[in-house]
Design an enzyme around this catalytic site. Sequence first.
Site, PDB file in Angstrom:
ATOM      1  N   LYS A  35       5.540  -0.468  30.499  1.00  0.00           N
ATOM      2  CA  LYS A  35       6.713   0.052  29.786  1.00  0.00           C
ATOM      3  C   LYS A  35       6.295   0.452  28.367  1.00  0.00           C
ATOM      4  O   LYS A  35       5.203   0.105  27.913  1.00  0.00           O
ATOM      5  CB  LYS A  35       7.797  -1.024  29.746  1.00  0.00           C
ATOM      6  CG  LYS A  35       7.372  -2.286  29.013  1.00  0.00           C
ATOM      7  CD  LYS A  35       8.347  -3.430  29.249  1.00  0.00           C
ATOM      8  CE  LYS A  35       7.855  -4.680  28.552  1.00  0.00           C
ATOM      9  NZ  LYS A  35       8.616  -5.873  28.969  1.00  0.00           N
ATOM     10  N   TYR A 251       3.051   0.862  -5.034  1.00  0.00           N
ATOM     11  CA  TYR A 251       4.478   0.769  -5.350  1.00  0.00           C
ATOM     12  C   TYR A 251       4.865  -0.654  -5.707  1.00  0.00           C
ATOM     13  O   TYR A 251       4.437  -1.613  -5.065  1.00  0.00           O
ATOM     14  CB  TYR A 251       5.314   1.200  -4.143  1.00  0.00           C
ATOM     15  CG  TYR A 251       5.289   2.686  -3.882  1.00  0.00           C
ATOM     16  CD1 TYR A 251       5.820   3.575  -4.820  1.00  0.00           C
ATOM     17  CD2 TYR A 251       4.750   3.188  -2.712  1.00  0.00           C
ATOM     18  CE1 TYR A 251       5.808   4.942  -4.578  1.00  0.00           C
ATOM     19  CE2 TYR A 251       4.734   4.551  -2.466  1.00  0.00           C
ATOM     20  CZ  TYR A 251       5.270   5.426  -3.401  1.00  0.00           C
ATOM     21  OH  TYR A 251       5.253   6.770  -3.160  1.00  0.00           O
TER      22      TYR A 251
END
Length: 356
Positions: A35, A251
């Site tokens: 999956k 950041y």
Amino acid sequence: MSRPIAAYISVAAMAANLQQVRARAASSRIWAVIKANAYGHGLASACEGFADADGLALIEFDHAARLRALGWNGPLLMLEGAFDAEDVRSAAHLNAALVVHSHHQVRWITAYRGPPLDLWIKVDTGMNRLGFATNELAAVYATLKPLSTVSRLSMMTHFADAEREGGTDRPLERFDQAAAGLQGWQSLANSGAVLCAPQTHRDWVRPGIMLYGATPMEHHSAADLGLRATMSLRSELIAVRQVQAGDGVGYGSTFVADRSMRLGIVACGYADGYPRRAPTGTPIEVDGVRTRTVGRVSMDMITVDLEPVPQAQVGASVELWGDRVPIDLVAAHAGTIGYELMCGLAPRVPVHIVRG
Ligand SMILES: *Cc1c(COP(=O)(O)O)cnc(C)c1O
């Protein structure tokens, strides 16, 4: 030149991990769970790496059709069954077995006319997600068994706690009680149960994560379990710089250098599927040498400490995870699991299949 990031999928490692499942569950057939695009590895890799599996198990009907187009002629199992009545017909035409977990699916099946269906009744043994209550199994079985449109009827459950010592004991007892006297194949074991609970192996096992060389267990590494990494995420340094004590990095300036440091900038960020939550200190390799990330992961870049690799220049190879940096280790630093990192590999990352 294109951006240097790429994921390398080793079909040989996938095949070797499948053999590890065979060795541990020698008398069971194997549904290789593919999956989520084979946990991010791609359907073509899955067809090749798991060519020796007894069947492929997935969720997505469009992927089942693609597997047939890719030449997979073996069994397919749709793990969540039909999402609407039309899916019942699709499953028959794709020759894919369907899980039946709810009464609305039973109604679609009883109303269906067409080529015969291969069905797996799912029993809920404690996950409380999908599946019939244990005391409903016999009645659902009795409803489906006589239908001329049902060619085979099998039974399954899924464990919530397979990796925990004794975690399958109660669910297994519930399953066996519910299935007593009912003829048909049984499939219970995910990777955790393949590894930890041999009494649950039964007719078909359903491993996923261990086939992709990651561990379902907190205290056993994939390498300890004899599994090989199947996905390596690699890139390169695209810049190198020197910072001084007191300089912030990235950041939010979450990392501040306490001395003069040489840093490398890697072409990989959260838009590639690298977890933004990976903090300073997450393991990474540059030029074959283990080092650490520093500062925040940004969309397209990560900064690394080059102190252990003073020779590294622009163009130096970087492994984010793979053969040398276990994906489980990166995941643990980021507060997640290997599953999420694999499945989260971003579409913009080119994927190369590696043979041999
Ligand atoms: C995903 C899944 C598996 C495989 O689980 P792993 O932990 O990856 O081994 C098995 N069975 C079902 C029903 C699943 O959804």
